[in-house]
Each structure stands twice: as C-alpha cells, then as structure tokens.
Design a protein around this motif. Sequence first.
Motif, PDB file in Angstrom:
ATOM      1  N   ALA A  42       1.327  23.954  19.406  1.00  8.53           N
ATOM      2  CA  ALA A  42       1.259  23.437  20.767  1.00  8.53           C
ATOM      3  C   ALA A  42       1.387  21.920  20.732  1.00  8.53           C
ATOM      4  N   LEU A  43       2.400  21.407  21.404  1.00  7.10           N
ATOM      5  CA  LEU A  43       2.544  19.957  21.556  1.00  7.10           C
ATOM      6  C   LEU A  43       1.584  19.471  22.636  1.00  7.10           C
ATOM      7  N   PRO A  44       1.319  18.175  22.734  1.00  4.86           N
ATOM      8  CA  PRO A  44       0.480  17.682  23.831  1.00  4.86           C
ATOM      9  C   PRO A  44       1.031  18.121  25.185  1.00  4.86           C
ATOM     10  N   PHE A  45       0.134  18.380  26.117  1.00  4.15           N
ATOM     11  CA  PHE A  45       0.506  18.898  27.438  1.00  4.15           C
ATOM     12  C   PHE A  45       1.553  18.008  28.102  1.00  4.15           C
ATOM     13  N   GLY A  46       2.662  18.616  28.520  1.00  9.70           N
ATOM     14  CA  GLY A  46       3.739  17.876  29.165  1.00  9.70           C
ATOM     15  C   GLY A  46       4.759  17.319  28.196  1.00  9.70           C
ATOM     16  N   ASP A  47       4.527  17.477  26.890  1.00 11.23           N
ATOM     17  CA  ASP A  47       5.441  16.956  25.865  1.00 11.23           C
ATOM     18  C   ASP A  47       5.744  15.477  26.109  1.00 11.23           C
ATOM     19  N   PRO A  48       4.731  14.602  26.034  1.00  9.62           N
ATOM     20  CA  PRO A  48       4.942  13.174  26.297  1.00  9.62           C
ATOM     21  C   PRO A  48       5.934  12.554  25.326  1.00  9.62           C
ATOM     22  N   ASP A  49       6.713  11.605  25.820  1.00  6.44           N
ATOM     23  CA  ASP A  49       7.745  10.928  25.037  1.00  6.44           C
ATOM     24  C   ASP A  49       7.080   9.897  24.131  1.00  6.44           C
ATOM     25  N   LEU A  50       6.892  10.248  22.877  1.00  7.31           N
ATOM     26  CA  LEU A  50       6.171   9.378  21.938  1.00  7.31           C
ATOM     27  C   LEU A  50       6.920   8.071  21.704  1.00  7.31           C
TER      28      LEU A  50
ATOM     29  N   VAL B 136      -6.189  19.569  26.135  1.00  7.07           N
ATOM     30  CA  VAL B 136      -5.886  20.620  27.112  1.00  7.07           C
ATOM     31  C   VAL B 136      -4.782  21.544  26.601  1.00  7.07           C
ATOM     32  N   ALA B 137      -3.966  21.062  25.664  1.00  9.59           N
ATOM     33  CA  ALA B 137      -2.872  21.883  25.132  1.00  9.59           C
ATOM     34  C   ALA B 137      -3.394  23.128  24.436  1.00  9.59           C
ATOM     35  N   GLY B 138      -4.329  22.935  23.519  1.00 12.28           N
ATOM     36  CA  GLY B 138      -4.863  24.075  22.791  1.00 12.28           C
ATOM     37  C   GLY B 138      -5.563  25.065  23.705  1.00 12.28           C
ATOM     38  N   LYS B 139      -6.326  24.560  24.666  1.00  7.09           N
ATOM     39  CA  LYS B 139      -7.047  25.446  25.581  1.00  7.09           C
ATOM     40  C   LYS B 139      -6.078  26.254  26.441  1.00  7.09           C
ATOM     41  N   THR B 140      -4.996  25.615  26.873  1.00  6.57           N
ATOM     42  CA  THR B 140      -4.033  26.302  27.741  1.00  6.57           C
ATOM     43  C   THR B 140      -3.367  27.459  27.014  1.00  6.57           C
ATOM     44  N   VAL B 141      -2.853  27.195  25.817  1.00  8.51           N
ATOM     45  CA  VAL B 141      -2.154  28.242  25.068  1.00  8.51           C
ATOM     46  C   VAL B 141      -3.108  29.379  24.706  1.00  8.51           C
ATOM     47  N   GLU B 142      -4.304  29.040  24.295  1.00  7.70           N
ATOM     48  CA  GLU B 142      -5.259  30.077  23.906  1.00  7.70           C
ATOM     49  C   GLU B 142      -5.688  30.923  25.102  1.00  7.70           C
ATOM     50  N   THR B 143      -5.838  30.282  26.273  1.00  6.63           N
ATOM     51  CA  THR B 143      -6.266  31.006  27.470  1.00  6.63           C
ATOM     52  C   THR B 143      -5.178  31.932  27.990  1.00  6.63           C
ATOM     53  N   VAL B 144      -3.941  31.454  28.012  1.00  2.00           N
ATOM     54  CA  VAL B 144      -2.853  32.219  28.628  1.00  2.00           C
ATOM     55  C   VAL B 144      -2.246  33.226  27.656  1.00  2.00           C
ATOM     56  N   LEU B 145      -2.016  32.807  26.408  1.00  2.00           N
ATOM     57  CA  LEU B 145      -1.319  33.667  25.446  1.00  2.00           C
ATOM     58  C   LEU B 145      -2.256  34.363  24.464  1.00  2.00           C
TER      59      LEU B 145
END
Length: 796
Positions: free
Chosen positions: A306-314, A337-346
């Motif tokens: 999981a990349l950071p939420f929104g895939d920010p332009d580093l 929030v990235a890890g929580k989102t993927v774990e919650t949804v998938l």
Amino acid sequence: MAEAADFQGMGHSPARRWLRRTASLIAGAPLLAGLLAGTAAPAAHAAPEASGPRTVDVSLDTLSPSAPVKGDTLTVSGSVTNEGKKPITSAQVDLRVGPRLSGRTAIDDASERSTNASGEVAPLGGKYKVTFPKLASGISQDFSLSVPVSKLGLGEDGVYQLGVSLTGQTSAAPYQQVLGIQRTFLPWQPEATEKKTQLTALWPLMSSAHLSAETGSDDQQTPVFENDGLAEEMAPGGRLEQMVTLGGQLPVTWVIDPDLIATADAMTRNYRVRSGDTTVPGRNQAIATQWLNSLEKAVKDRKVVALPFGDPDLASLAHRGKNVSGALSHLQPATDVAGKTVETVLHVKPSVDFAWPVDGAIDPSIIDVATSAGAHKVITRGDSLQDNLPYTPSAARPIGGGTTAVVADTRLSTAFRGDMTEAGSSTLAVQKFLAQSLALTLQEPGNQRSVVVAPQRMPTATQAQSMANALRGLDPERWTQSADLVEAAAAKPDSNATTKVPSSARYPKSLRGQELPTGAFLEIKKTQERLDNFKAILSSPDRVAAPFSNAINRAMSTSWRGEPTQAQQYRTTVETYLLSLTSEVQLIPKSVLTLSGRSATIPVTVQNKLVQGVQNLVLRLKSDNPTRLKLDGNRAVTEQPIKIDGGHSQSVKFTGAGNANGPVQVTAQLYTVDGKPYGGPMTFQVKVSEITPTVMLVIAGGVLLLVLAGIKMYSQRKRAVARKEAADPTDDDGAEAAGDTGKGEDADGEENAHGTKDTGDQQAARATDPGQPSDLTPDTGPESADASGTGEKVDR
C-alpha cells in the motif's frame, strides 16, 4: 542499465558475416538472385533475395508458443498490406530464422531495425510459406504459417531473431525481392536452467482522483464524486476490471493506492455525482460492489503493498514542496491511513514501508522525503541508479541510513509503454520482454539474481493484457521463478552493484517539468490552515477532518502529472467548498446604533447554519474610541465565549458606557480559543447621545407642569358639572330616555368599556393610566441573516 555483458561477444559469427557478403553480391545481381531462389534445394534454406523498396507492411499478430521447446510446432499469423502504388505479383510470405543474439544490447539493436527490408537471412523455403498470386495496391491479406520447431535450425540456448517477410515482383522490378519484413525474437530454452532468475512483477492498481471533499449533511455523509468515470474503469472490459481479472491469474505483487479502494468502497453505497451546479444520484453501486469483491478474491494470500493514501508525488514534494512549511507533514498521516484502508476494505494486511517515486527516478532529496514518512524501501529503476557491470545485478541495494533501494530493470519495466491496441504491437512487445529476461539469465548462468519489473502506474487495458501475456510466457519457469517484492527487497545485495544515489542535477528534465508547482503547495497550506481553524470550533470535527484530509492528499497525487489544469481545478474546488462551510458560522451585520444615556447593552448576533454545533469560539468586541465609548466597565476590548447548536443563532450582549457625544466605530470579530481569527470582522457605528442632569431637570419640570395643568383642568370641569346638576336636575323619565339611546354615555358624554357611566374619579384615573404596554420584540430574529434596521436603539 548499461551492462558490459551486452558488449561481450558482440561480433557477428562467421556464418552471419558470410551471409552479409553474399547478400551484398546478390543485391547487385537481381537476376542471379531470382535464379538462386528458384533452384535452391528444398531441404536447405534458400539463398537470400535482393532487398527492394519497403512497400509492404507486415504485421505479426500471433506467435505461439511464445517460448517453444523441442517437439513444439511454431505457429505464426498476421497480415501483409501493399502500401505501394503498383500491384505485386508472385507474392510469398516466408519465415526467416536469424543467428543467436549475443546479449541484451544486441536485442535492442535488432529491435531498432525490425522493419528494415533486408533479405540477409534466407527463408526456410519449402512448404513453409504462403503465396498470393497477386497483391493489389492498398489490399491486405491474412496469413498463417506453422513450422515444427525442429525445422527452425535452432542451436544452443539463447535468443534468436525471427523474421516474417514478403517477397514479390512489380512491373518496375520484375524479379523476386524483399518488399517488407517484420522481425521479432524467439527465446530458446528447452530445458530449465540450473539457477533461475527470481523475477518480481509489480501489478499497480491506481486511478486519478474521482472523489471530492464534499459530503452530504445526512448522518451517512453521502459522498459527492467529481464525475462517474471510475464506474467505466471498473465495468466489464474497463481498465481496472481488466487489471483485477488478469492480476488474479498471475504471480504478481499488488501495489495499490488506498484512495482507489476507499473511493470504490464509497461507491458501493449511496453517492452523488456533480452535474453542472448541482449533483445527481450515482447509480453504479452494483459495478463497484462486484469489482471490490473480485479484487478481494484476487489479492487473497498474495503480497500487497500500500502506497501512501492518494499516491503523493514524492519528487514534487522534494523539489517544490519541502520549502513550504507543513507540506511534508501530510506524508505520515497518509501512510497511516493507507494500511487501515486496505486492511478494512480488502481484509488483507499490506506492507506500507515502500515508496515509489515517478518512473523510479531518484535523487538525495527524493530519498529524504520518501523516508520521512517511514518508508525504508524505495522502488527505483536501473536508468536512475545505474551500474557498469558485465551483467544485471540483483535489485536490492543498501543506500545508507537503513534504506534499501529496490532497482527495477529498465528494459523489462518499460516494455509495454507503447500503444498495445494493435495485435502486432502487443506480440512484438511480449516477445522482446521474454527475450530480454532470458538474455539476462544467460549473462551469468551460475549467478542467481533477483530482478524486479515495475511497469507504468496506470496501464491501459491493452497494455495490461500484453503484460499478462508476457508473464504467462514465463509460467513454465524454465529460466525465471516468481517472487514477491518483500522477498526481492530482502535478497542478498550484490557487493559490486552501485549504491550511490545520483545527484539532483541528473534528475530527468522531462519529469521535473511535470511536477506540481510551488504555488500548489502554498494553496494546500492555506487550505490546511483553514481546515485546522474550522475543526477547532466544531462539536463533531471528524465529519470534516477525514473528507478534507483525504482531498488534500489527492491534491498532491502523482496522477496529476501532465494535467496541470485539472490539478488546479481540483485544488480550487476543495478550497471553495471549505470556504463555503466556514462561512456558515458568521456575524449578522448591524446598522447604526444609538446609545442614549451613560450606559446600555450592545447586542451582537452570531449565526450557525451548520448541521452540527460550534464551540470553542470567542466573540471579541472592540471600541475604536474608548474615550467616548467604553465596553464592559472601563475597557476598550471585551469578549465572551460562544457555543451555538446547529441551525441556531445566539445574541450576545455587551455593556457600553458613553462618556461623550458622537459616533464611535465598533468592531466585532470571532476568534478560536487559541487566538486565531475566524472569519472576517464586522464593524458598525454606535452614536453616543448623553443626557446631562440639567436636561433631565428641565424635562422633569416640564412633566410636572403638565401634571399640574391636568389637575387644574379636571377640578374646573368637576365644579362645572356640579353647578349644572344643581341648576337643572334630571327626573326618572329623563334618565330613562337618556338610557334608551343605547350609546352607554355618562353625564359627560363619555362611555366606558362596559357600556356604563364612569365616575369622575374613574375618568381621571383612566386619563393618567397609559395601560399595559405590548411585549418588546427582539431586535434580530434568531436565525435571520439580515442587517438590523436603521436607527436601531440598544436596550438600556
């Protein structure tokens, strides 16, 4: 990646040099070439033909199997199109097998001349050909050739060049010549290698921003989408649907932008879509639900990053944003929030310690930004972290500070960037990918290495299909073996590989020109500051914190590269909507007030149109001329706390004391509890009109005279009535007659409220009693946003 191995054995074999010399001689003798072609023995390869003008386009649409073994039959199909002005007679499609290529660079060189019409390699001849008596101008003809692999003349393991050519005659050149050719590659590895290359293929799942910061005022906070384009991508045949369907069948590592997962999850429930100045109900819940269910099955028991939420332009953050205070502070929350989102949804726990700059291009500042959010592994590419070795080293490299660079192979990663809509383009890309992977393995057969393939972030549907075909070609695992990204990052690094991060000056100019400008990060900073102030006053700040924080992350997304106008529009939309919410808590404008007397109350009304309550606000009132008007005792500035329920108003009263006549400007301003202004100031004017003791004495004297005059008039009238009654008394009949008038008048001609006569005392009492006054009305309605009336007077 420049490998010295590509230069080893670059010289052509003696057989190939002989073929070239022969081709040169035959090119100068067309009639002899035709003779040789016609008399060649069937068991041997025919001599090469002369090279004519490139007037025929040869498309190679299928090649199966893509990596044959002994006993297979190779089937090649495609089409030939006469692009010349003259018809072609005696047209013939042949298969040509070139010599074994000696390295990865040789494959690149051969690709550059894949359509060069040269007959330097003789065709197979015999029955392995397709003939057309005539090929008219502008006409296409399909072909299909099947050849046993044993007839191809393949030798030792390696990559061979395979050509499909069309020879024929024209009226201008009545002899057989090569009029068109298409070359591709044939990997030949019939037996598995002793040490296979560990190959990690990334499967990116990302999209552009579709979800806005706006939500409904209902309890579910119905999300508002900028458009419904995501449904098209997730529908059957769409880009994202193809990515999930194909990826679920392949041994890949999923690299996911959690924003896409969160957006799809929001679509499974009620949502709305912008349509002009309004919104309409979204109707693609079933598509989103089906897509998420398919994705959940596809990633089960697979490695997910999981990349950071929104895939920010580093890179944009490193080069343009790090000098704007607060810009880098978004990365850590986006990672959390990235890890929580993927774990919650998938329902799968992802790895969140990988960073992936655009195209894998890095410099020291990008590494610093990437690791600031907790990433310990940075996915880069061989054209950024270059090596000068006679082979391709393993992907993992320690670059200092506990950070590992995972270097993806450039050739393999960029193999499918082109237009793959045509079958011919896809087939050529697949064969080249397989050829490069085999050539990489054969560089050092005894040195097992770990290689990573990091394709473009958002492949099209046809690009994804081509990638899947290439990975399926590796399924037999004759020279590669699948591995996930975590394993690749943990593999033993090659001590000879480069670990020095390139300088900022070497960062590609083409990529730098696509970065978000500094102004974008200044706008984001302004939005964040406004959001922080807004959250501080809300009774339920979570209702706005998550939608706006996610929207700010989307505003920094890598997906905006190449779309500066759309990026600007998105940032403006987020800021405008936040401003509209903050303005729902406001001061009601006031007109001029008149302060009569030494002291009075000054009301100021605060209105809250939000659905939730506000708190932690302070209303501060300031007199610009405290000598003339002081507030709450003896002060120039005073304040009171504010707490208002949703949809209500509150009238706050301050005490004002006037010391001298004249107008005074008063300023009302809301502040948060930490002293930050909230909204704009509201100014109004107070007219101080002081009443002195002398004036009060004169007024009192006047009132006394009026009372005395009234008493005197009453006494005189009473005596006059008494004299009249004494001089002309009224009998009973007269009284009755008077009563018959029905007017209820008394002797003085005045009637009372009950139709009876009042006595003189009652009349006098009524004359001096003004009656009960009506209730006072409030100066401003509880929820009215209109200014108060002109000449408003304050309560005393």
